[in-house]
Design an enzyme around this catalytic site. Structure first.
Site, PDB file in Angstrom:
ATOM      1  N   LYS A  24      32.174   5.882  11.310  1.00  0.00           N
ATOM      2  CA  LYS A  24      30.908   5.498  10.671  1.00  0.00           C
ATOM      3  C   LYS A  24      30.574   4.032  10.963  1.00  0.00           C
ATOM      4  CE  LYS A  24      32.292   6.652   6.506  1.00  0.00           C
ATOM      5  NZ  LYS A  24      33.668   7.092   6.870  1.00  0.00           N
ATOM      6  N   ARG A  39      29.400   8.622  -2.027  1.00  0.00           N
ATOM      7  CA  ARG A  39      30.680   9.292  -1.824  1.00  0.00           C
ATOM      8  C   ARG A  39      30.952  10.336  -2.899  1.00  0.00           C
ATOM      9  NH1 ARG A  39      33.467   4.969   1.312  1.00  0.00           N
ATOM     10  NH2 ARG A  39      35.511   5.663   1.974  1.00  0.00           N
ATOM     11  N   ARG A  84      43.730   1.494  13.822  1.00  0.00           N
ATOM     12  CA  ARG A  84      42.577   0.614  13.574  1.00  0.00           C
ATOM     13  C   ARG A  84      43.057  -0.798  13.247  1.00  0.00           C
ATOM     14  NH1 ARG A  84      37.909   2.216   9.377  1.00  0.00           N
ATOM     15  NH2 ARG A  84      39.608   2.383   7.871  1.00  0.00           N
ATOM     16  N   ARG A 115      44.250  -2.849   7.908  1.00  0.00           N
ATOM     17  CA  ARG A 115      43.882  -2.710   6.499  1.00  0.00           C
ATOM     18  C   ARG A 115      45.051  -2.085   5.741  1.00  0.00           C
ATOM     19  NH1 ARG A 115      38.024   0.123   6.238  1.00  0.00           N
ATOM     20  NH2 ARG A 115      39.088   1.172   4.510  1.00  0.00           N
ATOM     21  N   ARG A 121      43.432   9.171   0.869  1.00  0.00           N
ATOM     22  CA  ARG A 121      41.987   8.987   1.112  1.00  0.00           C
ATOM     23  C   ARG A 121      41.363  10.273   1.639  1.00  0.00           C
ATOM     24  NH1 ARG A 121      42.069   4.209   4.996  1.00  0.00           N
ATOM     25  NH2 ARG A 121      39.793   4.294   4.961  1.00  0.00           N
TER      26      ARG A 121
END
Ligand code: ADP
Ligand code: AMP
Length: 219
Positions: A13, A86, A125, A159, A170
């Site tokens: 996203k 969300r 990431r 992160r 998640r």
């Protein structure tokens, strides 16, 4: 124009939003990025959000809705929403807020991808703590390993919520609470632009642009 970008964590996203905002001249509003800057600034909201974010759970709706309504107003309603709504409650509140300003969502883009693919993506990431640029150790490498291309000398970080155990939670949260937002939009008659998000970044961007262009031209 308000564009909503849906999809599980790691679907791409943020990566695609950076390109969408350039082409359509919109403001990128990532609820996750806003929460991270609230935390970095040590605000009350940041403190309240902390434990939810670190455990891969959703921050309570009321806090998020208030934060995003302010951000959308500051962007004059010309934005791409990344990570919001969300929950169905957030989706309904967003519709109400836009209706008050005689506005509505222009497009809902839904990035469709399997959990196994996003688990791999999230483990690789890396992001710049200063400018927020996002990289991947295999698929989107910085010019100098471990350092941001834009903020010279700035080390990239992983992160904390991209650690495998938090990623599992998640994804669970996504399936239990966020996937229903797609149903909320289709039930309310909103067209959803489904995009297969497992492929080269440029191909996905091209497909998003093609679908958004035809929607904008049709209006
Ligand atoms: P989201 O904002 O949905 O959580 P990101 O845009 O941060 O996802 O992407 C997650 C990770 O996957 C990042 O490291 C990014 O560089 C990488 N990535 C994004 N899109 C693709 C893609 N199409 N193919 C491979 N890797 C991708
Ligand atoms: P993201 O950067 O989008 O992956 O979001 C990081 C974390 O911020 C999530 O795991 C949640 O804890 C929190 N968060 C972001 N957006 C929302 C939202 N719309 N509703 C609730 N919590 C959110």
């Amino acid at each position: 124009m308000v564009i909503v970008l849906l999809g599980p964590p790691g679907a791409g996203k943020g990566t695609q939003c950076k390109r969408i905002i350039e082409k359509y001249r919109l403001v990128h509003l990532s609820s996750g990025d806003i929460l991270r800057s609230e935390r970095a600034a040590g605000t009350e909201l940041g403190k309240k959000a902390q434990e939810y974010m670190d455990s891969g759970k959703l921050v309570p709706d009321q806090l998020i809705i208030e934060m995003m309504v302010k951000a959308i107003a500051a962007a004059n309603g010309n934005c791409v929403l990344d990570g919001f709504p969300r929950t169905v409650v957030q989706g309904a509140e967003l519709d109400k807020e836009l209706a008050l300003k005689a506005k509505k969502i222009s497009a809902v883009v839904n990035l469709v991808i399997d959990d196994e693919v996003v688990e791999k993506r999230l483990s690789g990431r890396r992001s710049c703590p200063v400018c927020g640029a996002v990289y991947h150790i295999d698929t989107l490498k910085p010019k100098i390993k471990g350092f941001c291309d834009k903020c010279k000398g700035q080390k990239l970080v992983q992160r904390p919520d991209d650690k495998p155990e938090v990623v599992k939670q998640r994804l669970k949260t996504y399936h239990e609470q966020t996937a229903a937002v797609v149903g909320y939009y289709s039930d309310s008659g909103q067209e959803i632009l489904d995009i297969e998000a497992d492929g080269p970044i440029d191909d996905i961007t091209a497909e998003i642009f093609e679908k958004l262009d035809s929607l904008v031209t049709a209006r």
